[in-house]
Design an enzyme around this catalytic site. Sequence first.
Site, mmCIF file in Angstrom:
data_model
loop_
_atom_site.group_PDB
_atom_site.id
_atom_site.type_symbol
_atom_site.label_atom_id
_atom_site.label_comp_id
_atom_site.label_asym_id
_atom_site.label_seq_id
_atom_site.Cartn_x
_atom_site.Cartn_y
_atom_site.Cartn_z
ATOM 1 N N GLU A 1 15.145 41.308 24.637
ATOM 2 C CA GLU A 1 14.833 41.625 23.229
ATOM 3 C C GLU A 1 15.375 40.523 22.308
ATOM 4 O OE1 GLU A 1 12.727 43.909 22.594
ATOM 5 O OE2 GLU A 1 12.981 45.604 23.966
ATOM 6 N N HIS B 1 4.916 46.904 28.520
ATOM 7 C CA HIS B 1 4.806 48.349 28.787
ATOM 8 C C HIS B 1 3.835 48.631 29.937
ATOM 9 C CE1 HIS B 1 6.369 49.736 24.578
ATOM 10 N NE2 HIS B 1 7.344 49.409 25.399
ATOM 11 N N LYS C 1 13.510 54.454 15.554
ATOM 12 C CA LYS C 1 12.452 54.891 16.465
ATOM 13 C C LYS C 1 13.086 55.703 17.578
ATOM 14 C CE LYS C 1 8.711 51.506 16.171
ATOM 15 N NZ LYS C 1 7.956 50.475 16.926
ATOM 16 N N ARG D 1 15.218 70.843 12.320
ATOM 17 C CA ARG D 1 14.355 69.920 11.551
ATOM 18 C C ARG D 1 15.089 68.667 11.082
ATOM 19 N NH1 ARG D 1 12.810 74.818 9.136
ATOM 20 N NH2 ARG D 1 10.937 75.659 10.093
ATOM 21 N N GLU E 1 6.387 51.066 10.308
ATOM 22 C CA GLU E 1 5.450 50.212 11.043
ATOM 23 C C GLU E 1 4.028 50.243 10.471
ATOM 24 O OE1 GLU E 1 6.231 49.860 15.358
ATOM 25 O OE2 GLU E 1 4.074 49.760 15.561
ATOM 26 N N ARG F 1 6.455 45.527 10.629
ATOM 27 C CA ARG F 1 7.254 45.946 11.787
ATOM 28 C C ARG F 1 6.509 45.776 13.112
ATOM 29 N NH1 ARG F 1 11.399 51.131 12.397
ATOM 30 N NH2 ARG F 1 12.016 50.633 14.521
ATOM 31 N N HIS G 1 13.583 47.360 31.195
ATOM 32 C CA HIS G 1 12.692 47.188 30.043
ATOM 33 C C HIS G 1 12.736 45.746 29.519
ATOM 34 C CE1 HIS G 1 10.528 48.122 26.365
ATOM 35 N NE2 HIS G 1 11.492 47.541 25.679
ATOM 36 N N ASN H 1 6.780 44.435 18.140
ATOM 37 C CA ASN H 1 6.098 44.791 19.399
ATOM 38 C C ASN H 1 5.717 43.550 20.186
ATOM 39 O OD1 ASN H 1 6.192 47.526 18.768
ATOM 40 N ND2 ASN H 1 4.296 47.419 17.594
ATOM 41 N N LYS I 1 16.667 42.410 12.710
ATOM 42 C CA LYS I 1 15.872 43.628 12.880
ATOM 43 C C LYS I 1 15.998 44.538 11.650
ATOM 44 C CE LYS I 1 14.459 47.522 15.492
ATOM 45 N NZ LYS I 1 14.390 48.283 16.711
ATOM 46 N N HIS J 1 5.162 43.337 23.949
ATOM 47 C CA HIS J 1 5.387 44.682 24.470
ATOM 48 C C HIS J 1 4.153 45.355 25.076
ATOM 49 C CE1 HIS J 1 9.408 44.456 22.976
ATOM 50 N NE2 HIS J 1 9.667 45.726 23.230
HETATM 51 P P1 NAD Z 1 19.523 52.292 29.608
HETATM 52 O O1 NAD Z 1 19.847 53.141 28.470
HETATM 53 O O2 NAD Z 1 18.799 52.887 30.752
HETATM 54 O O3 NAD Z 1 20.863 51.597 30.140
HETATM 55 C C1 NAD Z 1 20.794 50.759 31.252
HETATM 56 C C2 NAD Z 1 21.853 51.096 32.309
HETATM 57 O O4 NAD Z 1 23.112 50.617 31.861
HETATM 58 C C3 NAD Z 1 22.011 52.575 32.557
HETATM 59 O O5 NAD Z 1 22.229 52.770 33.934
HETATM 60 C C4 NAD Z 1 23.301 52.918 31.806
HETATM 61 O O6 NAD Z 1 23.973 54.002 32.364
HETATM 62 C C5 NAD Z 1 24.095 51.656 31.955
HETATM 63 N N1 NAD Z 1 25.080 51.369 30.894
HETATM 64 C C6 NAD Z 1 24.969 51.581 29.583
HETATM 65 N N2 NAD Z 1 26.018 51.073 28.940
HETATM 66 C C7 NAD Z 1 26.839 50.551 29.864
HETATM 67 C C8 NAD Z 1 28.090 49.857 29.817
HETATM 68 N N3 NAD Z 1 28.688 49.562 28.660
HETATM 69 N N4 NAD Z 1 28.634 49.452 30.982
HETATM 70 C C9 NAD Z 1 28.008 49.680 32.174
HETATM 71 N N5 NAD Z 1 26.824 50.317 32.282
HETATM 72 C C10 NAD Z 1 26.240 50.735 31.126
HETATM 73 O O7 NAD Z 1 18.624 51.033 29.165
HETATM 74 P P2 NAD Z 1 18.629 50.082 27.893
HETATM 75 O O8 NAD Z 1 18.179 48.791 28.405
HETATM 76 O O9 NAD Z 1 19.880 50.171 27.112
HETATM 77 O O10 NAD Z 1 17.474 50.715 26.983
HETATM 78 C C11 NAD Z 1 16.145 50.721 27.416
HETATM 79 C C12 NAD Z 1 15.398 51.802 26.638
HETATM 80 O O11 NAD Z 1 15.417 51.472 25.253
HETATM 81 C C13 NAD Z 1 13.939 51.928 27.036
HETATM 82 O O12 NAD Z 1 13.628 53.272 27.221
HETATM 83 C C14 NAD Z 1 13.185 51.369 25.840
HETATM 84 O O13 NAD Z 1 11.934 51.972 25.658
HETATM 85 C C15 NAD Z 1 14.127 51.721 24.708
HETATM 86 N N6 NAD Z 1 13.970 50.887 23.526
HETATM 87 C C16 NAD Z 1 13.871 51.522 22.346
HETATM 88 C C17 NAD Z 1 13.738 50.797 21.169
HETATM 89 C C18 NAD Z 1 13.700 51.494 19.858
HETATM 90 O O14 NAD Z 1 13.440 50.845 18.843
HETATM 91 N N7 NAD Z 1 13.974 52.778 19.799
HETATM 92 C C19 NAD Z 1 13.743 49.394 21.219
HETATM 93 C C20 NAD Z 1 13.856 48.774 22.466
HETATM 94 C C21 NAD Z 1 13.971 49.544 23.627
HETATM 95 N N1 GLY Z 2 11.549 47.859 19.160
HETATM 96 C C1 GLY Z 2 10.440 47.915 18.270
HETATM 97 C C2 GLY Z 2 10.765 48.511 16.947
HETATM 98 O O1 GLY Z 2 11.862 48.943 16.724
HETATM 99 O O2 GLY Z 2 9.932 48.573 16.087
#
Ligand code: NAD
Ligand code: GLY
Length: 350
Positions: free
Chosen positions: A179, A243, A137, A115, A228, A232, A254, A236, A218, A239
């Site tokens: 972003e 999406h 998130k 939990r 949100e 917040r 992304h 989006n 942020k 987005h």
């Molecule tokens: P990812 O985590 O898939 O990383 C992208 C690629 O880069 C992967 O192949 C990874 O292995 C590689 N990588 C990571 N660090 C590296 C480094 N230092 N050197 C070389 N390669 C490296 O993608 P991302 O763009 O980091 O994240 C996208 C995800 O984040 C999506 O799923 C999206 O929905 C999510 N997201 C979440 C929030 C949130 O608020 N939680 C906000 C924005 C995006």
């Molecule tokens: N990336 C959108 C949020 O964190 O609210």
Amino acid sequence: MKSFSVTEKGVYTSRIVCRRNVLHSALPQALGGRKAFVFSDERVWGLYGKRVLRALGEGNVHTMPAGEAHKTPETLFSLLAAMAQAGMHRSDVLVCLGGGVVGDVGGLAAALYMRGIACIQVPTTLLAQVDSSVGGKTAVDFCGIKNLVGAFHQPALVLADPAFFKTLPAREVRCGLGEIVKHAALSAPLFDKLEANAERLTDLAFLADIVPENIAFKADVVRRDAREAGLRKCLNLGHTTAHAYELLDGTLSHGEYVLIGTYIEAEIAAARGGDAEYLARLRALCRAVLGTFPSLPAAADAARVACLDKKNTRQGRVVLTVPFRRGEFRLMELSAGEYEGELSRIGRTL
Ligand code: NAD
Ligand code: GLY
């Protein structure tokens, strides 16, 4: 009987530190003797695993295959199983080392395990440092819908080190810039900074310089509206469209879809009273980062998928967070038909 109340302020106790050399000094220091379970993806672990093991001395490790395609309940439950098999205790810490995918899946596992246990985010992509590791998130994709199953779970600590950018492929830098451009559409000082540095947007020194400002922006939004309820929603921006295309197409990252979504939603806003001159400059920034526009899925398909977005409040309607004027956004609600029409119209101009 005693009764307690926990306010959101009490829950939101994240600390975010931008610091070089996190693997050697900051991470072991932050753990302060607590047992760590490290979660990463295979790619990041291949690059940084040895250094983590040297720094932590011991600790269990679980890796997932890299990429959005693995942001699934199966990956989540295989992590939870590994945590249980390792006998992870409530006082232990889950360390998420990787990009946004690792952070989102790991963050959700930390929210669910017993939990809720402490989680330290060590974001290794530009996108994860400026956005996903901050704000709590967490989610996995489910039933064809992005981030459908998730929870708010603030990380105890975020350690952001620009040294990780050295190994990032150019495409991942562009992805993070998606972003960053979104933040710039919401914050006038950031917008000015990006426009003034348009020639060096991918320069690692420039990126290291703007990460803390993006995190501060942020963190300020999250501090004021962690769940949100209102403000917040600004995060989006772009987005809903992003999406929809990401789910239909999936060939880009992304952040690249966020650039496309921001561009298209800026056009939609310009046609509905937004500041046309400013929105054209914002679109130019999106184009400068994205390069050539890819061919996009059919407008009718994108509108159908957008109707499933969890941001929508009524059936057959599409809710968008659009850029409107310098540093200002608006929530706009379009019927599915209107939205499809806009996507077709704008699609012909790309
Ligand atoms: P990812 O985590 O898939 O990383 C992208 C690629 O880069 C992967 O192949 C990874 O292995 C590689 N990588 C990571 N660090 C590296 C480094 N230092 N050197 C070389 N390669 C490296 O993608 P991302 O763009 O980091 O994240 C996208 C995800 O984040 C999506 O799923 C999206 O929905 C999510 N997201 C979440 C929030 C949130 O608020 N939680 C906000 C924005 C995006
Ligand atoms: N990336 C959108 C949020 O964190 O609210």
